[in-house]
Design a protein around this motif. Structure first.
Motif, mmCIF file in Angstrom:
data_model
loop_
_atom_site.group_PDB
_atom_site.id
_atom_site.type_symbol
_atom_site.label_atom_id
_atom_site.label_comp_id
_atom_site.label_asym_id
_atom_site.label_seq_id
_atom_site.Cartn_x
_atom_site.Cartn_y
_atom_site.Cartn_z
ATOM 1 N N SER A 6 0.827 -1.202 0.000
ATOM 2 C CA SER A 6 0.000 0.000 0.000
ATOM 3 C C SER A 6 0.867 1.260 0.000
ATOM 4 O O SER A 6 0.408 2.334 -0.365
ATOM 5 C CB SER A 6 -0.913 0.022 1.221
ATOM 6 O OG SER A 6 -0.149 -0.021 2.418
ATOM 7 N N GLN A 7 2.134 1.076 0.407
ATOM 8 C CA GLN A 7 3.073 2.201 0.463
ATOM 9 C C GLN A 7 4.490 1.657 0.456
ATOM 10 O O GLN A 7 4.757 0.600 1.012
ATOM 11 C CB GLN A 7 2.847 3.002 1.753
ATOM 12 C CG GLN A 7 3.826 4.146 1.953
ATOM 13 C CD GLN A 7 3.443 5.003 3.143
ATOM 14 O OE1 GLN A 7 2.302 5.433 3.262
ATOM 15 N NE2 GLN A 7 4.391 5.237 4.027
ATOM 16 N N VAL A 8 5.378 2.391 -0.184
ATOM 17 C CA VAL A 8 6.807 2.077 -0.148
ATOM 18 C C VAL A 8 7.536 3.354 0.225
ATOM 19 O O VAL A 8 7.357 4.391 -0.401
ATOM 20 C CB VAL A 8 7.337 1.551 -1.503
ATOM 21 C CG1 VAL A 8 8.827 1.255 -1.421
ATOM 22 C CG2 VAL A 8 6.566 0.318 -1.954
ATOM 23 N N THR A 9 8.366 3.263 1.263
ATOM 24 C CA THR A 9 9.196 4.383 1.680
ATOM 25 C C THR A 9 10.613 4.103 1.192
ATOM 26 O O THR A 9 11.132 3.022 1.416
ATOM 27 C CB THR A 9 9.178 4.530 3.209
ATOM 28 O OG1 THR A 9 7.820 4.680 3.626
ATOM 29 C CG2 THR A 9 9.984 5.735 3.655
ATOM 30 N N LEU A 10 11.227 5.084 0.532
ATOM 31 C CA LEU A 10 12.520 4.887 -0.112
ATOM 32 C C LEU A 10 13.471 6.026 0.256
ATOM 33 O O LEU A 10 13.087 7.192 0.192
ATOM 34 C CB LEU A 10 12.323 4.841 -1.620
ATOM 35 C CG LEU A 10 13.556 4.800 -2.519
ATOM 36 C CD1 LEU A 10 14.347 3.520 -2.297
ATOM 37 C CD2 LEU A 10 13.145 4.939 -3.969
ATOM 38 N N GLN A 11 14.687 5.654 0.605
ATOM 39 C CA GLN A 11 15.762 6.621 0.836
ATOM 40 C C GLN A 11 16.963 6.190 0.011
ATOM 41 O O GLN A 11 17.278 5.006 -0.046
ATOM 42 C CB GLN A 11 16.178 6.639 2.304
ATOM 43 C CG GLN A 11 15.119 7.121 3.251
ATOM 44 C CD GLN A 11 15.629 7.138 4.684
ATOM 45 O OE1 GLN A 11 16.822 7.199 4.935
ATOM 46 N NE2 GLN A 11 14.720 7.091 5.618
ATOM 47 N N VAL A 12 17.625 7.158 -0.604
ATOM 48 C CA VAL A 12 18.825 6.877 -1.403
ATOM 49 C C VAL A 12 19.907 7.855 -0.988
ATOM 50 O O VAL A 12 19.636 9.049 -0.820
ATOM 51 C CB VAL A 12 18.543 7.016 -2.918
ATOM 52 C CG1 VAL A 12 19.787 6.670 -3.721
ATOM 53 C CG2 VAL A 12 17.359 6.159 -3.342
ATOM 54 N N ARG A 13 21.126 7.335 -0.824
ATOM 55 C CA ARG A 13 22.257 8.184 -0.446
ATOM 56 C C ARG A 13 23.528 7.622 -1.076
ATOM 57 O O ARG A 13 23.571 6.488 -1.545
ATOM 58 C CB ARG A 13 22.403 8.281 1.059
ATOM 59 C CG ARG A 13 22.782 6.963 1.721
ATOM 60 C CD ARG A 13 22.902 7.090 3.236
ATOM 61 N NE ARG A 13 23.307 5.863 3.849
ATOM 62 C CZ ARG A 13 22.505 4.872 4.205
ATOM 63 N NH1 ARG A 13 21.207 4.967 4.002
ATOM 64 N NH2 ARG A 13 22.992 3.779 4.763
#
Length: 79
Positions: A69-76
């Motif tokens: 229902s949701q995807v939380t994404l962080q990129v560094r």
């Protein structure tokens, strides 16, 4: 440049096996050749920018196609 991405798929399933939206997203990342660390609250992937960024599209598509229902994404940057 090497990048690190961390993603969390929801809804969380705290009982039993990881949900399909989490395992299918992981499968896409593994098949692309990214370094993967699958955990109970999220998945960490590492790789070269040219591989990692395009693979994230497939990760998101797999997660939503498998019930997220949701995807939380962080990129560094890695390092």
């Amino acid at each position: 440049m090497r990048l690190v991405a961390e993603f969390t798929t929801e809804p969380f399933d705290v009982d039993g096996q990881p949900p399909a939206h989490a395992t299918e997203a992981l499968r896409v990342a593994e098949e692309a050749g990214l370094e993967c660390d699958f955990g109970p609250l999220g998945t960490l992937v590492r790789g070269e920018q040219g591989l990692l960024l395009p693979t994230l599209t497939g990760v998101l598509e797999a997660a939503f196609a498998s019930g997220a229902s949701q995807v939380t994404l962080q990129v560094r940057r890695d390092g």
